[in-house]
Design an enzyme around this catalytic site. Structure first.
Site, mmCIF file in Angstrom:
data_model
loop_
_atom_site.group_PDB
_atom_site.id
_atom_site.type_symbol
_atom_site.label_atom_id
_atom_site.label_comp_id
_atom_site.label_asym_id
_atom_site.label_seq_id
_atom_site.Cartn_x
_atom_site.Cartn_y
_atom_site.Cartn_z
ATOM 1 N N CYS A 1 -1.033 -17.834 22.365
ATOM 2 C CA CYS A 1 -1.192 -16.528 23.016
ATOM 3 C C CYS A 1 -0.365 -15.471 22.277
ATOM 4 O O CYS A 1 0.682 -15.769 21.720
ATOM 5 C CB CYS A 1 -0.699 -16.578 24.465
ATOM 6 S SG CYS A 1 -1.633 -17.716 25.480
ATOM 7 N N THR B 1 4.720 -8.903 14.948
ATOM 8 C CA THR B 1 3.552 -9.570 14.378
ATOM 9 C C THR B 1 2.588 -8.472 13.942
ATOM 10 O O THR B 1 2.469 -7.462 14.636
ATOM 11 C CB THR B 1 2.853 -10.438 15.454
ATOM 12 O OG1 THR B 1 3.789 -11.414 15.902
ATOM 13 C CG2 THR B 1 1.630 -11.152 14.925
ATOM 14 N N ARG C 1 1.027 -24.923 17.206
ATOM 15 C CA ARG C 1 0.483 -23.832 18.030
ATOM 16 C C ARG C 1 -0.392 -24.409 19.138
ATOM 17 O O ARG C 1 -1.474 -24.948 18.885
ATOM 18 C CB ARG C 1 -0.306 -22.868 17.151
ATOM 19 C CG ARG C 1 0.567 -22.334 16.013
ATOM 20 C CD ARG C 1 0.198 -20.948 15.655
ATOM 21 N NE ARG C 1 0.413 -20.037 16.756
ATOM 22 C CZ ARG C 1 -0.066 -18.802 16.814
ATOM 23 N NH1 ARG C 1 -0.813 -18.351 15.832
ATOM 24 N NH2 ARG C 1 0.183 -18.015 17.839
ATOM 25 N N ASP D 1 1.974 -7.151 -4.112
ATOM 26 C CA ASP D 1 1.207 -7.139 -2.864
ATOM 27 C C ASP D 1 1.934 -8.151 -1.977
ATOM 28 O O ASP D 1 2.293 -9.242 -2.431
ATOM 29 C CB ASP D 1 -0.228 -7.597 -3.141
ATOM 30 C CG ASP D 1 -1.098 -7.477 -1.914
ATOM 31 O OD1 ASP D 1 -2.053 -6.692 -1.954
ATOM 32 O OD2 ASP D 1 -0.838 -8.188 -0.916
ATOM 33 N N SER D 2 2.156 -7.821 -0.730
ATOM 34 C CA SER D 2 3.007 -8.702 0.081
ATOM 35 C C SER D 2 2.375 -10.050 0.367
ATOM 36 O O SER D 2 3.051 -10.957 0.851
ATOM 37 C CB SER D 2 3.433 -8.001 1.372
ATOM 38 O OG SER D 2 2.415 -8.020 2.333
ATOM 39 N N THR E 1 0.807 -1.221 0.000
ATOM 40 C CA THR E 1 0.000 0.000 0.000
ATOM 41 C C THR E 1 0.839 1.269 0.000
ATOM 42 O O THR E 1 0.487 2.250 -0.667
ATOM 43 C CB THR E 1 -0.914 -0.003 1.251
ATOM 44 O OG1 THR E 1 -1.735 -1.159 1.182
ATOM 45 C CG2 THR E 1 -1.793 1.218 1.305
ATOM 46 N N THR F 1 2.140 -4.535 4.414
ATOM 47 C CA THR F 1 2.117 -4.880 5.836
ATOM 48 C C THR F 1 1.743 -6.347 6.088
ATOM 49 O O THR F 1 2.105 -6.903 7.115
ATOM 50 C CB THR F 1 1.108 -3.983 6.594
ATOM 51 O OG1 THR F 1 -0.176 -4.110 5.988
ATOM 52 C CG2 THR F 1 1.545 -2.547 6.597
HETATM 53 N N1 ASP Z 1 -2.154 -6.111 0.948
HETATM 54 C C1 ASP Z 1 -1.180 -5.090 1.220
HETATM 55 C C2 ASP Z 1 0.177 -5.759 1.268
HETATM 56 O O1 ASP Z 1 0.507 -6.365 2.248
HETATM 57 C C3 ASP Z 1 -1.500 -4.414 2.487
HETATM 58 C C4 ASP Z 1 -0.520 -3.354 2.906
HETATM 59 O O2 ASP Z 1 0.412 -3.003 2.225
HETATM 60 O O3 ASP Z 1 -0.701 -2.847 4.002
HETATM 61 O O4 ASP Z 1 0.901 -5.673 0.317
#
Ligand code: ASP
Length: 346
Positions: free
Chosen positions: A283, A170, A250, A61-62, A17, A93
């Site tokens: 957790c 995380t 987990r 996109d990640s 993003t 993200t």
């Molecule tokens: N889907 C996007 C990604 O991870 C979300 C972001 O960048 O926050 O590439």
């Protein structure tokens, strides 16, 4: 703390993003053109820093991140290691914590800052968090001690106002600007009116250490989570699968599992076949202590290894790295229970 006149930072744009800009005519999000970086973020001109850029073509996109692409990032850092004082990786993200964790193992003896950041809103939108994140990440990557050594010579995630050790992070929120947390390790720095570095928590700079890069990762791993009512047949098939070399298991609370004979038998059998099973709590914070309850002790006896307080992202990528190195099973078992890159508190 100072910023040298001739400090140089390499920005590696992988996608996500942050790198998007809203087209004023169509309203659609478009990928950021890095040739125009300085024009789009004019604030960067106020830095007395030389900025280089590399970009993934096409940016991703990640959610599409892959171990081969981690290798691509490592290669860029390796090839430019002597040319730049620090590195900023712009990344989506969604899988940023996996990438940060993987890089912490793939870049052994790293002595320069590698700061990952991204944003929840594109850099071209009005309320974007991307500009702040990018500007502060660059400032941190460029920050030096009075003797010229980097303040943060490790892989980190910077988001909102916190610099965190990358392999402790995380993603905790899909909307908030505070998208990441490091539940089991304190922040390395906090950014307010000043950037305050918590030097005691930051990896120490060791003069003369040479960067060693690792590219081989083995992802024959499953992450499997317990829940009340889990089915014997499914678990036996999963743990018995020949392709599976490692399991991120987990468990409940401090590393506990139901007292079912079939489950313990399946885990014992998988361990006997050489599969590496790592106990990681469901957790959000805290550590595995298998010796604490009968329900954890039985796992220890079945050969399950405690991942202690490491995150899923860190234990997964660490196992990928150790399996990829082709080490003997006994050595992988030992290393998985031990801190090797700041991912476990000992
Ligand atoms: N889907 C996007 C990604 O991870 C979300 C972001 O960048 O926050 O590439």
């Amino acid at each position: 703390m100072s910023r040298e006149k001739n400090t140089s930072i390499l920005i590696i744009y992988t996608g996500g993003t942050i790198g998007m800009i809203k087209n004023a005519d169509t309203g659609a999000l478009e990928s950021f053109n890095f040739d125009h970086l300085l024009n789009n973020v004019p604030e960067l001109k106020q830095f007395n820093i030389e900025i280089g850029t590399r970009t993934f073509t096409p940016p991703i996109d990640s959610s599409d991140m892959e171990p081969e692409l981690w290798g691509r990032i490592v290669k860029i850092i390796e090839e430019n290691y002597e040319l730049y004082d620090g590195f900023v990786i712009l990344h989506g993200t969604d899988t940023m914590s996996f990438t940060a964790s993987a890089l912490s193992f793939m870049l052994e003896d790293l002595m320069k800052p590698v700061i990952l950041t991204g944003s929840q809103l594109p850099i071209g939108t009005l309320r974007t968090d991307g500009k702040e994140n990018l500007i502060t990440a660059i400032e941190i990557a460029a920050a030096k001690n009075p003797d010229g050594t980097p303040i943060v010579p490790e892989v980190c995630v910077f988001f909102q106002d916190k610099l965190m050790r990358g392999n402790r992070t995380t993603k905790i929120n899909s909307e908030s600007f505070g998208a990441f947390d490091s539940n089991n390790y304190p922040p390395l720095a906090t950014a307010g009116t000043d950037i305050h570095y918590n030097t005691n928590n930051i990896k120490k700079y060791v003069p003369g250490l040479k960067l060693k890069t690792h590219y081989k990762l083995n992802s024959q791993i499953v992450i499997f989570s317990l829940f009340p009512g889990i089915q014997q047949e499914i678990v036996e098939k999963l743990l018995g699968a020949g392709e599976v070399k490692g399991v991120i298991f987990r468990t409940f609370g401090a590393g506990n599992a139901p007292q079912k004979k079939w489950l313990i038998d399946a885990l014992t059998q998988a361990t006997a076949e050489g599969k590496i099973i790592i106990n990681i709590t469901q957790c959000a914070g805290g550590s595995v202590h298998m010796e604490r309850y009968e329900t954890g002790l039985q796992l220890l006896q079945a050969g399950v290894i405690s991942g202690k307080d490491s995150t899923v992202e860190a234990s997964l990528t660490k196992l990928m790295y150790l399996l990829g190195e082709g080490l003997p099973t006994a050595e992988i078992r030992t290393l998985m229970g031990r801190n090797i890159a700041g991912e476990i508190t000992e």
